[in-house]
Design an enzyme around this catalytic site. Sequence first.
Site, PDB file in Angstrom:
ATOM      1  N   CYS A  15       0.856  -1.192   0.000  1.00  0.00           N
ATOM      2  CA  CYS A  15       0.000   0.000   0.000  1.00  0.00           C
ATOM      3  C   CYS A  15       0.885   1.233   0.000  1.00  0.00           C
ATOM      4  O   CYS A  15       2.097   1.147   0.213  1.00  0.00           O
ATOM      5  CB  CYS A  15      -0.949   0.019   1.199  1.00  0.00           C
ATOM      6  SG  CYS A  15      -0.133   0.214   2.785  1.00  0.00           S
ATOM      7  N   ASP A 420       1.910  19.095 -26.746  1.00  0.00           N
ATOM      8  CA  ASP A 420       2.849  18.843 -27.834  1.00  0.00           C
ATOM      9  C   ASP A 420       2.175  19.272 -29.133  1.00  0.00           C
ATOM     10  O   ASP A 420       0.948  19.241 -29.245  1.00  0.00           O
ATOM     11  CB  ASP A 420       3.187  17.346 -27.873  1.00  0.00           C
ATOM     12  CG  ASP A 420       3.944  16.972 -29.132  1.00  0.00           C
ATOM     13  OD1 ASP A 420       5.012  17.565 -29.374  1.00  0.00           O
ATOM     14  OD2 ASP A 420       3.455  16.103 -29.877  1.00  0.00           O
ATOM     15  N   ASP A 619       2.063  12.589 -27.687  1.00  0.00           N
ATOM     16  CA  ASP A 619       1.807  11.316 -28.367  1.00  0.00           C
ATOM     17  C   ASP A 619       3.074  10.584 -28.788  1.00  0.00           C
ATOM     18  O   ASP A 619       3.014   9.417 -29.162  1.00  0.00           O
ATOM     19  CB  ASP A 619       0.954  11.544 -29.624  1.00  0.00           C
ATOM     20  CG  ASP A 619       1.741  12.216 -30.737  1.00  0.00           C
ATOM     21  OD1 ASP A 619       2.447  13.199 -30.435  1.00  0.00           O
ATOM     22  OD2 ASP A 619       1.653  11.769 -31.885  1.00  0.00           O
ATOM     23  N   ASP A 623       7.964  12.751 -26.320  1.00  0.00           N
ATOM     24  CA  ASP A 623       7.150  13.339 -25.258  1.00  0.00           C
ATOM     25  C   ASP A 623       7.217  12.533 -23.963  1.00  0.00           C
ATOM     26  O   ASP A 623       6.772  13.009 -22.915  1.00  0.00           O
ATOM     27  CB  ASP A 623       5.673  13.425 -25.696  1.00  0.00           C
ATOM     28  CG  ASP A 623       5.484  14.269 -26.946  1.00  0.00           C
ATOM     29  OD1 ASP A 623       6.165  15.296 -27.058  1.00  0.00           O
ATOM     30  OD2 ASP A 623       4.673  13.896 -27.801  1.00  0.00           O
TER      31      ASP A 623
END
Length: 732
Positions: A15, A420, A619, A623
């Site tokens: 966790c 972008d 994309d 990037d």
Amino acid sequence: MPTTRTDLKITGMHCAACAARLERELQKTAGVTSAVVNYATEQAAVVFDPAARTVDDLARVVESAGYGVAKEGEEDVARRARSRELRGLRAALFFSVAATSLIMLLQHVIRLPGSVTPCVLLALATPVQFWAGGRFYRGAWVAGRHGFADMNTLIAVGTSAAYGYSLAVTLLPAAFRDAPGHLYYDTSTMIIALILLGRTLEAHAKGRASEAIRRLAQLQAKTARVMRDGEEVEIPIDEVAVGDTVSVRPGERLPVDGVVIQGESAVDESMVTGESMPVDKAEGDRVVGGTVNLTGAFTFRAARVGEGTVLSQIIRLVQAAQGSKAPVQRLADRVAAVFVPLVIAIALVTFSAWIFLGASTTFAIVASVAVLIIACPCALGLATPTSLLVGTGRAAELGILIRSAEALELAGRVDLAILDKTGTVTRGQPEVTEVVPAPGRTEEELLQLAASLERESEHPLGKAILRAAQAQGLSFAPVEGFQALPGLGVRGRVNGHQIVIGTRKLMKQFVIGTEGVAAQLDHLEEQGKTAIVIARDGDAAGVIGLQDVSRPEAAQAVQRLRGYGLRVVMITGDNQRTAETVARAVGVDEVRAEVHPDQKAAAVKAFQEQGHRVVMVGDGINDAPALAQADLGIALGHGTDIAMEAADITLVRDDLRLAAEAIRLSRATLSNIRQNLFWAFFYNTVGIPIAAGVLYPFLHVLLHPALAAAAMAFSSVSVVGNALRLKRYQPM
């Protein structure tokens, strides 16, 4: 003092509280300057003094805290361990759900004769409590050894109270004749099943970040052809040395970075630089490993190899950005650190107070158990996973894939959007925008000539011209003597006429005057477009302009982002003139052009240092570092797998407006989670004093465990009902 950094692969964290606890253990270790433990990537980034501590020392600190360290080269081992953990969670969840369903039937629907029912219930509940729920006991033990309490502690205490009380009633029924003798096996097993559901959902999202690194590494060529002793030989890429002469054929991926020494070609650098157009390469030009050679063959001298290549640097940037993300602190875990010991203390005080006031031991036990049961975190455990399940399900219907609850939390705080350009704001491929014929020619004639010749070409610009001609339904003439001129253009005979298509440099090479179309060329280039000349029999017949045009929905997407209070910045590897043209068309607030991959991530970091919380939308591979560095990364679904793995949210449909919708829906889901957490804590905090018997002197009614379980169940129903409201969410 000199320091060094190491990244440890951590195993055994279950966790976000584990990450926080381990981080504190590392930070208080002598010689450690800083430590950041990332639960999502299961990594610890530790900066330390090598004179005072070694990596093995740090590993021992991790192991003493109850976790493990996967040594270098054991990534596959760690990956298999995560897979085993997920299979174990699924098995425990399936068994818990099945056993709980049977227990519910036996307790509330089917009645077996005599004392058979309690014994059967005990037989069903025991493996759920200690096998399926064993992970909670182990987690609580590790937390307790280091002086902490977390959700595991609360689950272990609450379920043990319900199970233990029921066990006592089952084995010693005579001792409970004067008090309610209800069984709460359904309560303990239901809590365990629901919490396991949340853990299983979380396990699916955990560990995905490392996929981005592996996919990036796969882009690197495995071998290279180099000159050794006057002969061309193929060798593993690891053996390429600086200064080697490397040859590359059409369609091949460049193995390392270097400088062209012979030949010409066009190279697709979009995956590294973001440049939408193929880049012409000739002698003296730099080339980048991982990019793709499109047309001609050439040789280059290796300048950077191994860890020094641009691709390797991108991989390190993604690793550093992912490792630097602060571990997510779940609100429930933070509150549990105070809430759990407080509840246990209240239960003990309740028992002691009733004994002091003269009540029977059984009565005091019932009151204290009621406190523990009503404080049990059933609604607390449901608060996040149910909202996440419904919210992400609705998002998926809209074409938005949200990776984790962290993304939702981050989306609620972003105030600056970085977009972008290539492939995100624009389509990512060139399109014909103008056909300008010379006097005496027509647009159709010019486009037909160009398309007939370019039909033989594999160049992206040629394909764009071909698409434009096909869209107008033009016919194609036969071609003779087609020749591709890498980096310059093409030539051949069409209907008996010598046609040359290409740059000003090519026209000059063939002594073709461009004075008649010079104004058109200048005008197109001033607009940031690519202008090519079509010559017929030695005369310039016209100019065709091409550009990577903006998406039709881009302006609306930018407007919506600004409407949500975000400042919008466009960042690109393209030239300033092209970038400003696109920016004006879509209405962004600010433009950063000619930015390389490492600079993109640095730009995101600079905005963060100014106090902004940044969402990055992209994309491409170039990037990925910026997507990982940003507070929230959004990748378009048509983009590369690397971008999607580095991002927190992926847009399945090719629609930039979904980026704005993702922000809005994430905020709505996060708001829903907060509401759920409020109501979960509200029921507990109001119910605890009632369970303790605060109202008993006035109403002579004790909230015994049955009513406590009912109150707890009601809080769970309200949480689930509130989460289901997200199903009615409607997009803009």
